[in-house]
Design a protein around this motif. Structure first.
Motif, mmCIF file in Angstrom:
data_model
loop_
_atom_site.group_PDB
_atom_site.id
_atom_site.type_symbol
_atom_site.label_atom_id
_atom_site.label_comp_id
_atom_site.label_asym_id
_atom_site.label_seq_id
_atom_site.Cartn_x
_atom_site.Cartn_y
_atom_site.Cartn_z
ATOM 1 N N LYS A 152 0.885 -1.282 0.002
ATOM 2 C CA LYS A 152 0.043 0.127 0.072
ATOM 3 C C LYS A 152 1.030 1.127 0.005
ATOM 4 O O LYS A 152 1.962 1.232 -0.473
ATOM 5 N N HIS A 154 -8.465 -3.155 -6.058
ATOM 6 C CA HIS A 154 -8.289 -3.363 -4.542
ATOM 7 C C HIS A 154 -9.434 -2.492 -3.892
ATOM 8 O O HIS A 154 -9.839 -1.421 -4.563
ATOM 9 N N GLU A 168 -10.761 -10.740 -0.909
ATOM 10 C CA GLU A 168 -10.721 -9.899 0.342
ATOM 11 C C GLU A 168 -11.998 -9.320 0.857
ATOM 12 O O GLU A 168 -12.438 -8.337 0.257
ATOM 13 N N GLY A 206 -7.188 -4.999 7.139
ATOM 14 C CA GLY A 206 -6.459 -3.981 7.981
ATOM 15 C C GLY A 206 -7.206 -3.886 9.347
ATOM 16 O O GLY A 206 -7.006 -2.811 10.193
ATOM 17 N N SER A 220 -6.177 -9.417 6.778
ATOM 18 C CA SER A 220 -5.477 -9.671 8.154
ATOM 19 C C SER A 220 -4.649 -10.979 8.288
ATOM 20 O O SER A 220 -4.802 -11.496 9.285
HETATM 21 P P1 PGA Z 1 -4.291 -6.486 5.495
HETATM 22 O O1 PGA Z 1 -4.554 -6.197 4.114
HETATM 23 O O2 PGA Z 1 -3.559 -7.779 5.282
HETATM 24 O O3 PGA Z 1 -3.629 -5.528 6.089
HETATM 25 O O4 PGA Z 1 -5.583 -6.762 6.078
HETATM 26 C C1 PGA Z 1 -4.545 -7.176 2.990
HETATM 27 C C2 PGA Z 1 -4.968 -6.275 1.595
HETATM 28 O O5 PGA Z 1 -5.633 -5.179 1.770
HETATM 29 O O6 PGA Z 1 -4.342 -6.501 0.597
#
Ligand code: PGA
Length: 249
Positions: free
Chosen positions: A11, A94, A167, A173, A213
């Motif tokens: 990110k 995304h 996702e 997150g 996560s």
């Molecule tokens: P995260 O993000 O592992 O921090 O939850 C995953 C993503 O958004 O690709």
């Protein structure tokens, strides 16, 4: 047999120097043949990271692309530009891009086609909100996203040159991962959708990741599920946790 693919989505984190230092520190530890490993830095750090991983098994990914070839699109990056930086994969659709930058299924589809023209593998993200899951609309919603993203994409590309990442937005997150069985259920559903759109054989070839996560403590259970072919890792890909996830057992 589908090879697992573990991608780190950094990110908007790490300057060029920070990216260099971090990749220098983990690259020997994630240089493996057991799974496909992809690192997706921000655009300005792509080339520097490429210099470090060139000649290893680690592949470079980008986090976004624009679907036009060139011209007056201030702030955008073309597929050719990504190719020139050594990019082999590109995340598209995304949920953060859908939410903050109004990326639609139609745009995701255009981006996928443009990437495929230049042999960059799109990692197409799909996933529902918590509200949709609570209303039991999550399967319909993800089905629409998958169909929209794959519109007019050839059998061969779907079979060999595309990755889908499931996702769920509520798991990104938040520290709250989907359970392995929730993740498996949706990844299998996506595979069945691909079978309906194309064929059973193609559905058996396409790789479907889970993201949201993922941590070293949850990776094994998730990655050992039959229909989950890898992970798209956000927060944990910025630390040594990524090494542990790559070496899940
Ligand atoms: P995260 O993000 O592992 O921090 O939850 C995953 C993503 O958004 O690709």
């Amino acid at each position: 047999m589908r090879k697992k693919i573990i991608a780190g989505n950094w990110k908007m984190n790490y300057t060029i120097n920070e990216a260099y230092d971090f990749v220098s520190s983990i690259k020997d530890l994630i240089n493996t043949n057991e799974v496909d490993v992809v690192i997706c830095p921000n655009h300005v750090a792509l080339e520097r990271v490429y210099d470090l991983i060139e000649g290893t098994n680690i592949k470079l990914g980008a986090q976004n692309v624009y679907f036009e070839d060139k011209g007056a699109y201030t702030g955008e990056t073309s597929v050719n530009m990504l190719v020139s930086a050594g990019v082999k994969y590109c995340i598209i659709g995304h949920s953060e891009r859908r939410k903050y930058f109004n990326e639609t299924d139609e745009m995701v589809n255009k981006k996928a086609k443009k990437l495929l023209e230049k042999s960059i593998i799109p990692i197409i993200c799909v996933g529902e909100t918590l509200e949709q899951r609570e209303k039991n609309e999550h399967f319909d919603f993800v089905s629409t996203q998958v169909k929209g993203a794959l519109k007019e994409i050839s059998e061969n590309d779907v079979s060999n040159n595309i990755v889908i990442a499931y996702e769920p937005i509520w798991a990104i997150g938040t520290g709250v991962s989907a359970t392995a069985s929730q993740a498996e259920e949706m990844c299998k559903f996506i595979r069945d959708e691909v079978a309906k759109l194309y064929s059973q054989e193609i559905a058996q070839n396409i790789r479907i990741q889970y993201g949201g996560s993922v941590k070293p403590s949850t990776a094994s259970e998730i990655l050992n599920k039959e229909d989950i072919d890898g992970a798209l890792v956000g927060g944990a890909s910025l630390t040594n946790d990524f090494v542990a996830i790559v070496h899940y057992e």
